[in-house]
Design a protein around this motif. Structure first.
Motif, mmCIF file in Angstrom:
data_model
loop_
_atom_site.group_PDB
_atom_site.id
_atom_site.type_symbol
_atom_site.label_atom_id
_atom_site.label_comp_id
_atom_site.label_asym_id
_atom_site.label_seq_id
_atom_site.Cartn_x
_atom_site.Cartn_y
_atom_site.Cartn_z
ATOM 1 N N GLU A 545 36.449 43.244 33.363
ATOM 2 C CA GLU A 545 37.491 42.303 33.809
ATOM 3 C C GLU A 545 38.022 42.714 35.190
ATOM 4 O OE1 GLU A 545 41.853 40.612 32.344
ATOM 5 O OE2 GLU A 545 40.531 41.654 30.930
ATOM 6 N N ARG A 546 38.228 44.031 35.356
ATOM 7 C CA ARG A 546 38.691 44.528 36.654
ATOM 8 C C ARG A 546 37.639 44.251 37.719
ATOM 9 N NH1 ARG A 546 38.030 49.461 39.358
ATOM 10 N NH2 ARG A 546 39.818 50.199 40.592
ATOM 11 N N ARG A 547 36.375 44.480 37.398
ATOM 12 C CA ARG A 547 35.293 44.228 38.365
ATOM 13 C C ARG A 547 35.276 42.768 38.791
ATOM 14 N NH1 ARG A 547 29.609 45.054 39.028
ATOM 15 N NH2 ARG A 547 29.809 47.305 38.842
ATOM 16 N N GLU A 548 35.500 41.830 37.861
ATOM 17 C CA GLU A 548 35.481 40.409 38.207
ATOM 18 C C GLU A 548 36.572 40.085 39.233
ATOM 19 O OE1 GLU A 548 33.308 37.934 37.469
ATOM 20 O OE2 GLU A 548 32.132 39.572 36.613
ATOM 21 N N SER A 549 37.734 40.686 39.041
ATOM 22 C CA SER A 549 38.815 40.464 40.004
ATOM 23 C C SER A 549 38.452 41.033 41.371
ATOM 24 C CB SER A 549 40.107 41.119 39.495
ATOM 25 O OG SER A 549 40.543 40.523 38.298
ATOM 26 N N VAL A 550 37.846 42.211 41.368
ATOM 27 C CA VAL A 550 37.418 42.823 42.626
ATOM 28 C C VAL A 550 36.376 41.944 43.305
ATOM 29 C CG1 VAL A 550 36.225 44.805 43.645
ATOM 30 C CG2 VAL A 550 37.952 45.173 41.874
ATOM 31 N N LYS A 551 35.435 41.415 42.549
ATOM 32 C CA LYS A 551 34.379 40.570 43.119
ATOM 33 C C LYS A 551 34.965 39.332 43.791
ATOM 34 C CE LYS A 551 30.920 39.823 40.235
ATOM 35 N NZ LYS A 551 30.197 39.701 38.939
ATOM 36 N N ARG A 552 35.961 38.724 43.152
ATOM 37 C CA ARG A 552 36.582 37.543 43.750
ATOM 38 C C ARG A 552 37.202 37.889 45.104
ATOM 39 N NH1 ARG A 552 37.721 36.159 38.244
ATOM 40 N NH2 ARG A 552 39.609 37.452 38.227
ATOM 41 N N ASN A 553 37.923 38.999 45.142
ATOM 42 C CA ASN A 553 38.579 39.389 46.387
ATOM 43 C C ASN A 553 37.574 39.812 47.454
ATOM 44 O OD1 ASN A 553 41.212 38.873 45.570
ATOM 45 N ND2 ASN A 553 41.438 40.873 44.598
ATOM 46 N N HIS A 554 36.512 40.501 47.034
ATOM 47 C CA HIS A 554 35.515 40.935 48.022
ATOM 48 C C HIS A 554 34.801 39.730 48.633
ATOM 49 C CE1 HIS A 554 32.410 44.237 49.198
ATOM 50 N NE2 HIS A 554 32.650 43.396 50.170
ATOM 51 N N GLU A 615 26.392 28.728 46.484
ATOM 52 C CA GLU A 615 25.746 29.803 45.731
ATOM 53 C C GLU A 615 25.600 31.012 46.645
ATOM 54 O OE1 GLU A 615 21.676 30.750 43.170
ATOM 55 O OE2 GLU A 615 21.940 28.815 44.170
ATOM 56 N N LEU A 616 25.904 32.206 46.131
ATOM 57 C CA LEU A 616 25.736 33.411 46.925
ATOM 58 C C LEU A 616 24.308 33.902 46.800
ATOM 59 C CD1 LEU A 616 28.931 33.353 46.714
ATOM 60 C CD2 LEU A 616 28.770 35.829 47.064
ATOM 61 N N ALA A 617 23.617 33.956 47.920
ATOM 62 C CA ALA A 617 22.238 34.425 47.939
ATOM 63 C C ALA A 617 22.196 35.817 48.539
ATOM 64 C CB ALA A 617 21.361 33.476 48.746
ATOM 65 N N HIS A 660 29.644 40.792 44.259
ATOM 66 C CA HIS A 660 30.195 39.477 44.598
ATOM 67 C C HIS A 660 30.070 38.507 43.434
ATOM 68 C CE1 HIS A 660 30.780 40.310 48.892
ATOM 69 N NE2 HIS A 660 29.666 41.024 48.816
ATOM 70 N N VAL A 661 30.844 37.425 43.553
ATOM 71 C CA VAL A 661 30.752 36.338 42.581
ATOM 72 C C VAL A 661 29.403 35.630 42.733
ATOM 73 C CG1 VAL A 661 33.240 35.986 42.528
ATOM 74 C CG2 VAL A 661 31.863 34.741 44.199
ATOM 75 N N ILE A 667 35.726 32.117 42.947
ATOM 76 C CA ILE A 667 36.912 32.754 43.534
ATOM 77 C C ILE A 667 38.169 32.040 43.061
ATOM 78 C CG2 ILE A 667 38.096 33.277 45.720
ATOM 79 C CD1 ILE A 667 35.319 33.431 47.026
ATOM 80 N N GLY A 668 38.041 30.763 42.760
ATOM 81 C CA GLY A 668 39.167 29.982 42.239
ATOM 82 C C GLY A 668 39.993 29.380 43.347
ATOM 83 N N SER A 669 40.854 30.172 43.940
ATOM 84 C CA SER A 669 41.679 29.708 45.056
ATOM 85 C C SER A 669 42.063 30.913 45.898
ATOM 86 C CB SER A 669 42.927 28.966 44.559
ATOM 87 O OG SER A 669 43.718 29.833 43.769
#
Length: 866
Positions: A545-554, A615-617, A660-661, A667-669
């Motif tokens: 869960e923490r990693r997902e938040s980090v990925k969004r911010n990165h 999409e992130l490539a 990354h996501v 990322i949401g918003s």
């Protein structure tokens, strides 16, 4: 043989490439991941971690032409540039390197063969030095190469023994000198005349064969290495048969262009040399992401630019000229360094902007200097004044000295140097390579990162550390470090913090509190809840869960970077970042505060790209191929030969090893929560994404509702209601000011009536109550007008802070200067001040001494009026 600088560079690189050396492009002038250096100042700097054993590469011998800069910190040649034949701020260092491959014999043979074979230098013109105790190198030169013993000098540790720091890799050196001929004064190395210009060092071979312990003991390294360096400018001077580096083809082209732009016809002028040197260092610094500022690297860049502009002004330059040299520099060096071509507009814009700003600075500096001269007692301008003009306003010391001479004054050089020494001590970067080499955590392991597609996985413990030392096992309850053969845990790098989680072992867990790199090993820092040993199997599981938040911010930082460049301009470069689970921080170069309209545009553009759901490539490719494709590198990051490229549609493409996501929509918003300056020329944006952005929006909405409630209004009515309150506040302030003026006028009339006489002149000395400090200047002007001729000294205390002011009518300033009086008074209340002869102010902190201050002022006035 006569060769151009470009031909020499290519001949050197080709020679060593043909002999199995990896041809490595020049690294940036900004050392990657190295806080101990201000600039890349030697050819070996990009390979430092390889020599230290903290980094492994796919090759064990390399060659490069490394751009270097020596204009700040320990290595600073700035003041010598233009006045000697071989000092530069910017220079190119040709080098060949062996990482545990070949050693002394091959290094010496390569150097001799290249110089005498490829470049065809006469053997009788070459002299060599070796370290006093290095018999091995001496014998190779004398017995195998055949250099006559009378042309080999044994030199002591000061010049011929190199070390990275007080501890760590070190070893003897062997230098090669060129004899310019008997018509030039100087003696061979090691003689009393060695400082002359006849014998010039052209190549230095460093043999790293020892590891120095803290007690000074030298232990042989298991894999001795070679680091060499030959200055391109120096060898070009030799091959082009000129004595000064400034007479080689590259510099002559720049000097001629500068002379034509400025309109000066003496090509041997030292100022033209300064300008030709400085356009190189300034252009490359800007190309590498540095912008002029008041601290750090930006401060050094600003100094170099202003020094060049000052020398142009001395030659009679009319208007801005320095930026006009950029095309000439690109013509000389653009092919070897394509980044100059790519950044041409950014370089020109930055130089032109700084040159224009410096023109205004000169105007401000002249005003300040003239004020200082007006209140000067004596014939010497204090060092503090000279330093303030130089350090705060960028006012050249030589210009201050010129103006002083015109007024038959001198400057306090010793006082200025004392101030400069203190400033250097504050600004100087560490000159050693950080932590004691022998105390660093080191690992020869290479962990495989599996975390791009997984959050858990089986692995084996390959190394353990406790108390900074390798161990075979950790006991339950013990803090330590675990290295795994493969792991989904991301080690902190590129601004992204390391993962946390657990390593599940038989009978219990190891709690991972942070993840860091040790060389190429991924180190899990934390606490053991069970006994662990090397060889144990574990199940590694990150906090997903923490990693997902980090990925969004990165991922959002990539969008922010692109949006900043789109909206603010291509001069924007990343200066650092921090990506956590809670928020992101992005530092970038920009010369002004970001406006509210620009902030809105940045936020809107990032959210538009999120909604587009790119999409992130990702792809792994050679670094040069990635750069040609347009991928941006992150500031201060070190990259391998093969790099990971992250693309978000056609909007963003960067080199990045982070997580990354899958799509930008994840990322949401995105919401910006702050923008501020953290240094001159460097701004910082902090932002939140996903649910963090929602929480921030809700907090802002609640603040709006609360504020509206306090003003008994609806949120939509707030601007109108606040405007009404501001108008009401201004009316009240105006009423208060009018009442204060009436009170001051009444008090002033009383003060004039009670003025005392000193030596036949009217003097007012008074402590006031209920008067704002900012009203004192108006009161003094009014009292001086009422007196016609006289002196006014007023004091007031507000919140235990003392304000003093002295006014002297024009007819008395020849005898009494307001600054002299106010400083005597200020000394009594623990302060100091200054100003014009007719008006001076001071502050203090001891309100109990106001009467003593007034008495001191009276005594000074009596003394001056005698």
């Amino acid at each position: 043989m006569s060769m151009t600088s470009a031909q020499i560079r290519e001949a050197f690189l080709s020679y060593f490439a043909e002999r199995g050396h990896q041809r490595v492009p020049s690294a940036s002038l900004i050392p990657a991941n190295d806080p101990t250096l201000l600039f890349t100042n030697a050819g070996m700097v990009p390979f430092k971690d390889v020599f230290l054993g903290d980094e492994q590469r796919d090759y064990n011998r390399a060659t490069s032409s490394q751009r270097c800069l020596r204009a700040g910190g320990k290595h600073n040649d700035l003041e010598n540039v233009g006045y000697t034949a071989r000092h530069h701020t910017f220079f190119e260092m040709l080098g060949n390197f062996s990482f545990g491959d070949y050693f002394k014999r091959e290094a010496i043979e390569y150097a001799w063969d290249f110089l005498t074979g490829v470049l065809q230098l006469p053997k009788e013109k070459l002299w060599v030095t070796v370290f006093t105790e290095d018999d091995e190198a001496y014998d190779i030169w004398a017995k195998e190469i055949g250099v006559p013993e009378d042309r080999i000098s044994r030199i002591g540790e000061k010049d011929n023994f190199w070390a990275m720091g007080d501890t760590g890799p070190c070893g003897p050196c062997s230098e090669i000198f060129y004899d310019h001929g008997e018509e030039v004064w100087g003696g061979p190395p090691g003689t009393a005349e060695e400082d002359g210009d006849r014998y010039i060092e052209i190549w230095n071979l460093v043999f790293m064969q020892y590891n120095r312990q803290a007690d000074g003991t030298l232990e042989p390294l298991p894999k001795p290495s070679v680091d060499t360096g030959m200055g391109l400018e120096r060898i070009a001077a030799v091959l082009q048969h000129v004595h000064s580096n400034y007479d080689i083809d590259l510099f002559q082209a720049l000097i001629k262009e500068a002379a034509e732009i400025i309109g000066h016809d003496d090509l041997d002028n030292k100022s033209l040399r300064v300008i030709a040197d400085h356009i190189r260092s300034c252009s490359f610094l800007i190309a590498d992401g540095v912008q002029p500022s008041n601290e750090g690297r930006g401060y050094v860049l600003r100094r170099i630019i202003r020094r060049a502009v000052r020398h142009g002004n001395m030659l009679g330059a009319q208007g801005a000229f320095f930026y006009k040299l950029v095309p000439a520099l690109i013509a000389q060096m653009g092919q070897a360094y394509p980044e100059l071509v790519d950044k041409e507009k950014v370089i020109i814009d930055a130089l032109a902007r700084e040159e224009e700003q410096f023109g205004k600075t000169l105007e401000r500096g002249l005003v300040i200097l003239n004020d200082a001269l007006t209140s000067l007692s004596g014939k010497v301008i204090p060092g503090e004044v000279v330093f303030k003009l130089y350090d705060t306003y960028g006012f050249p010391v030589d210009l201050t000295a010129d103006i002083a001479r015109e007024k038959e004054l001198t400057i306090d050089v010793e006082g200025f140097e004392k101030q400069m020494a203190a400033q250097r001590k504050r600004a100087q970067q560490a000159s050693q390579f950080g932590v004691d080499y022998n105390e660093r955590l080191k690992s020869a392991q290479r962990s495989e990162f599996t975390g791009y597609g997984a959050t858990a996985g089986s692995s084996e413990i390959v190394e353990l550390f406790a108390d900074g030392k390798p161990v075979e096992q950790l006991e339950a309850g013990q803090q330590g470090v675990v290295v795994l053969s493969q792991t989904p845990f991301y080690a902190e790098s590129g601004g992204q913090i390391g993962d946390t989680g657990r390593l599940h072992a038989s009978g219990g867990d190891f709690v991972v509190e942070d993840t860091q790199y040790i060389g190429k090993a991924i180190a899990h820092h934390g606490r053991a809840e069970v006994n662990l040993a090397v060889g144990d199997k574990v199940e590694a599981e990150i906090d997903a869960e923490r990693r997902e938040s980090v990925k969004r911010n990165h991922s959002a930082t990539h969008l922010v970077h692109a949006a900043l460049r789109n909206i603010l301009g291509e001069h924007v470069t990343q200066k650092g970042s921090l990506v956590t689970a809670d928020r992101l921080r992005f530092d970038f170069s920009h010369f002004a505060a970001v406006t509210a309209e620009e902030m809105d545009a940045i936020e809107r553009q990032v959210n538009e790209e999120i909604v587009r759901n790119h999409e992130l490539a990702t792809a792994v490719m050679p670094i040069e191929e990635a750069k040609k494709a347009g991928a941006m590198a992150l500031f201060g990051e070190k990259y391998d030969e093969d790099v990971r490229v992250v693309r978000m549609g056609d909007y963003s493409m960067e080199l990045c090893g982070g997580t990354h996501v899958k799509r930008t929509g994840d990322i949401g918003s995105f919401r910006i929560i702050s923008e501020l300056g953290i240094a001159s020329g460097v701004r910082r944006i902090e932002a939140v994404t996903g649910l963090g952005a929602l929480r921030y929006a809700q907090q802002q909405q609640q603040l709006l509702r609360t504020s509206a409630g306090l003003l008994k209004a609806e949120p939509g009515q707030l601007p109108e209601r606040i405007q009404q309150q501001l108008q009401r506040s201004k009316e009240l302030e105006r009423t208060v000011a009018e009442l204060q003026q009436q009170m001051a006028a009444q008090a002033g009339g009383s003060l004039v009536e009670n003025a005392r006489e000193i030596a036949g002149h009217k003097v007012i000395l008074a402590e006031l109550d209920n008067v704002e400090s900012k009203a004192l200047r108006g009161m003094v002007d009014d009292l001086k007008n009422q007196l016609g001729s006289g002196i006014v000294v007023l004091a007031v205390a507000n919140d235990n802070k003392v304000s003093l002011i002295v006014g002297v009518t024009k007819d008395l300033t020849a005898k009494v200067k307001a600054g002299d009086v106010v400083n005597v008074a200020a000394a009594e209340v623990g302060g100091k001040g200054g100003g014009r002869p007719d008006m001076a102010q001071a502050g203090g902190s001891d309100a109990s001494k106001i009467q003593a201050a007034l008495a001191a002022a009276q005594g000074k006035i009596e003394e001056l009026l005698q």
